[in-house]
Scaffold this active site. Structure first.
Site, PDB file in Angstrom:
ATOM      1  N   GLU A   1       0.829  -1.216   0.000  1.00 51.81           N
ATOM      2  CA  GLU A   1       0.000   0.000   0.000  1.00 51.81           C
ATOM      3  C   GLU A   1       0.866   1.270   0.000  1.00 51.81           C
ATOM      4  OE1 GLU A   1      -2.906  -0.505  -0.721  1.00 51.81           O
ATOM      5  OE2 GLU A   1      -3.603  -2.371   0.210  1.00 51.81           O
TER       6      GLU A   1
ATOM      7  N   HIS B   1      -2.489   2.002   8.389  1.00 58.92           N
ATOM      8  CA  HIS B   1      -3.555   1.166   7.842  1.00 58.92           C
ATOM      9  C   HIS B   1      -3.661  -0.101   8.683  1.00 58.92           C
ATOM     10  CE1 HIS B   1      -6.069  -1.179   5.218  1.00 58.92           C
ATOM     11  NE2 HIS B   1      -5.087  -1.994   4.868  1.00 58.92           N
TER      12      HIS B   1
ATOM     13  N   HIS C   1      -6.614  -3.480  10.094  1.00 63.02           N
ATOM     14  CA  HIS C   1      -7.801  -4.275   9.783  1.00 63.02           C
ATOM     15  C   HIS C   1      -8.611  -4.536  11.057  1.00 63.02           C
ATOM     16  CE1 HIS C   1      -5.614  -6.301   6.058  1.00 63.02           C
ATOM     17  NE2 HIS C   1      -5.816  -5.007   5.899  1.00 63.02           N
TER      18      HIS C   1
ATOM     19  N   GLU D   1     -16.852  10.971  23.055  1.00 59.50           N
ATOM     20  CA  GLU D   1     -15.531  11.468  22.692  1.00 59.50           C
ATOM     21  C   GLU D   1     -15.344  11.631  21.181  1.00 59.50           C
ATOM     22  OE1 GLU D   1     -11.240  10.144  24.396  1.00 59.50           O
ATOM     23  OE2 GLU D   1     -12.721   8.599  24.014  1.00 59.50           O
TER      24      GLU D   1
ATOM     25  N   HIS E   1     -12.600  -4.064   4.177  1.00 57.89           N
ATOM     26  CA  HIS E   1     -11.147  -4.257   4.193  1.00 57.89           C
ATOM     27  C   HIS E   1     -10.484  -3.691   5.453  1.00 57.89           C
ATOM     28  CE1 HIS E   1      -7.105  -4.067   1.863  1.00 57.89           C
ATOM     29  NE2 HIS E   1      -6.884  -3.918   3.137  1.00 57.89           N
TER      30      HIS E   1
END
Ligand code: 2HA
Ligand code: ZN
Length: 237
Positions: free
Chosen positions: A116, A139, A141, A169, A210
């Protein structure tokens, strides 16, 4: 001097391990990049090798020309970062045009920066233009946020309201809300451009079915942002 003892590297490794312990990085899932400060890159020059090949990025980030990035490696496991950082991580620099990179440190058993990397670089490009304080793109998951992408309409508004309503919050931690990228093939220029378009407005981009991208000025706030989004999603679920 030991590059692994530098504060930015220690913080990078700690964040990667924290993400692993949260359960957000099954197998080789997820990736992390940090745009080094000029003085950090200058202090580490003695450890860098400039003999590696230049590799095209597939995207172009002229405002990041010459910048150095710490990055997790493609196919590497967050689980292994703390035990074997030199095998799991690299430092790469961009050329002046911002369309190719060269590995200058790390990945000692071979490899490339994260699959990525185009998304990370385009997100860095956009966030750096918003404010030069942005340095971290993350990134992961996280399961509950991904689960919501099978239930809620895939719009920025639906996800922003669902998360904001789930914990008091949230509007304070991400006042701009979150963006959503509909399902796309990961790892390329197309999803990189779609994500970086959202990063003009938000610090959070959810990839349907994803995972999540977060942007921030430092490791603590970027990890904390991912943590806050995922906890709100857990409550919602
Ligand atoms: O690194 O998470 O999106 C594996 C991934 C690809
Ligand atoms: Zn992913």
């Amino acid at each position: 001097m030991d590059i692994l003892k530098e504060e930015f590297m220690q913080s990078f490794i700690r964040m990667a391990n924290d993400g692993w312990e949260q359960g957000w990085h099954e197998r080789n899932g997820g990736n992390l990049t940090y745009r080094m400060k000029e003085q950090e890159a200058a202090a580490c020059q003695a450890f860098f090798s400039f003999t590696g090949p230049w590799v095209e990025l597939g995207v172009c980030a002229p405002n990041l020309g010459g910048a150095y990035f710490v990055a997790t490696g493609s196919g590497k496991y967050f689980r292994n970062v703390k035990r074997a950082p030199e095998e799991s991580l690299c430092i790469a620099r961009l050329n002046e045009k911002g369309d190719a990179y060269q590995i200058v440190w790390g990945l000692v058993a071979g490899g490339r920066p994260t699959s990525e990397f185009p998304s990370h670089i385009m997100n860095h490009a956009v966030k750096t233009a918003v404010s030069p304080d942005y340095r971290v793109i993350y990134h992961a998951h996280p399961a509950n946020t991904i689960a919501l992408t099978f239930v809620l309409p895939l719009t920025d508004r639906d996800f922003t309201l669902a998360l904001w309503e789930s914990a008091t919050e949230c509007p304070v931690v991400f006042p701009a809300g979150v963006g959503v990228v509909e399902w796309m093939v990961p790892g390329g220029a197309e999803i990189a451009l779609a994500t970086s378009e959202l990063m003009k407005t938000y610090d959070v981009a959810i990839w349907a079915h994803h995972g999540v991208f977060c942007a921030g000025p430092d490791f603590d706030s970027t990890f904390g942002l991912m943590h806050t989004v995922e906890k709100a999603a857990e409550i919602r679920v």
